[in-house]
Design a protein around this motif. Structure first.
Motif, PDB file in Angstrom:
ATOM      1  N   ARG A   5      -9.776  -5.251  -0.673  1.00  0.00           N
ATOM      2  CA  ARG A   5      -8.543  -4.521  -0.987  1.00  0.00           C
ATOM      3  C   ARG A   5      -7.934  -5.024  -2.295  1.00  0.00           C
ATOM      4  NH1 ARG A   5      -6.765  -4.944   5.189  1.00  0.00           N
ATOM      5  NH2 ARG A   5      -7.941  -3.161   5.950  1.00  0.00           N
ATOM      6  N   VAL A  48       0.847  -1.197   0.000  1.00  0.00           N
ATOM      7  CA  VAL A  48       0.000   0.000   0.000  1.00  0.00           C
ATOM      8  C   VAL A  48       0.881   1.246   0.000  1.00  0.00           C
ATOM      9  CG1 VAL A  48      -1.624   1.358   1.392  1.00  0.00           C
ATOM     10  CG2 VAL A  48      -2.034  -1.086   1.026  1.00  0.00           C
ATOM     11  N   LEU A 101      -6.084   3.828   3.587  1.00  0.00           N
ATOM     12  CA  LEU A 101      -5.837   2.409   3.805  1.00  0.00           C
ATOM     13  C   LEU A 101      -4.562   2.200   4.621  1.00  0.00           C
ATOM     14  CD1 LEU A 101      -6.645  -0.482   3.467  1.00  0.00           C
ATOM     15  CD2 LEU A 101      -5.605  -0.459   1.188  1.00  0.00           C
ATOM     16  N   TRP A 104      -5.270   5.314  -0.817  1.00  0.00           N
ATOM     17  CA  TRP A 104      -4.153   4.559  -0.227  1.00  0.00           C
ATOM     18  C   TRP A 104      -3.678   5.201   1.069  1.00  0.00           C
ATOM     19  CZ3 TRP A 104      -5.717   0.705  -2.362  1.00  0.00           C
ATOM     20  CH2 TRP A 104      -5.818   0.509  -3.734  1.00  0.00           C
ATOM     21  N   THR A 128      -2.643  -8.377  -1.374  1.00  0.00           N
ATOM     22  CA  THR A 128      -3.914  -8.111  -0.713  1.00  0.00           C
ATOM     23  C   THR A 128      -4.921  -9.226  -0.949  1.00  0.00           C
ATOM     24  OG1 THR A 128      -4.615  -6.824  -2.639  1.00  0.00           O
ATOM     25  CG2 THR A 128      -3.663  -5.596  -0.796  1.00  0.00           C
TER      26      THR A 128
END
Length: 171
Positions: free
Chosen positions: A128, A29, A75, A72, A124
């Protein structure tokens, strides 16, 4: 610095926000976030050099990369990381003096983003992974539009298990 989340063991956090126990997913990420920072910067250059006939396309791509960057960042926080900040500037892969070079840069930015998203898809699962695959598809489609041609498997680069790298920050 050592941090502790309620109910968890202490962990060491480096200045760049990555912990010793940082997951492969969080690293992927963060790589996607770095790629989006670089793409947002790169599209700023593209927008300044692109011809009027493709300016709207560049603006749409720029907006898409800003939205992905924001996703992102959220996340990374959700995964317990500190989102990596954008660099002040990025080294471009070649001089961008005219519209033709701006088109080449846009294609390069999209191809680099697709490669990073390929890594994110592998790291992921579930929703995701779906978001990463969607980002990969969108970058690949934009690359085709900019280049006027495609590759067989966008996002899969010829490398020896090396993670993909976005445009490098200037130092």
């Amino acid at each position: 610095m050592t941090t502790r989340t309620p109910g968890s063991a202490p962990r060491t956090v480096r200045e760049d926000g990555a912990g010793d126990a940082e997951s492969a997913e969080l690293r992927a990420v963060q790589a996607a976030l770095r790629a989006e920072h670089a793409a947002v910067y790169g599209y700023g250059v593209v927008g300044g050099r692109i011809g009027e006939e493709r300016r709207a396309e560049a603006r749409t791509a720029h907006d898409a990369h800003r939205a992905r960057r924001d996703l992102w960042q959220r996340l990374a926080r959700d995964l317990g990381g500190a989102p990596q900040a954008a660099a002040a500037g990025y080294a471009l892969p070649f001089p961008v003096a005219d519209s033709a070079a701006a088109v080449r840069l846009a294609a390069e930015l999209e191809e680099r983003a697709a490669a990073v998203y390929g890594d994110l898809v592998r790291a992921t699962e579930g929703e995701r992974r779906t978001a990463a695959a969607e980002a990969l598809r969108e970058a690949a489609v934009r690359a085709v539009r900019w280049r006027g041609g495609s590759v067989a498997f966008p996002g899969l680069t010829e490398r020896a298990d090396q993670p993909s790298a976005p445009v490098a920050p200037q130092t």
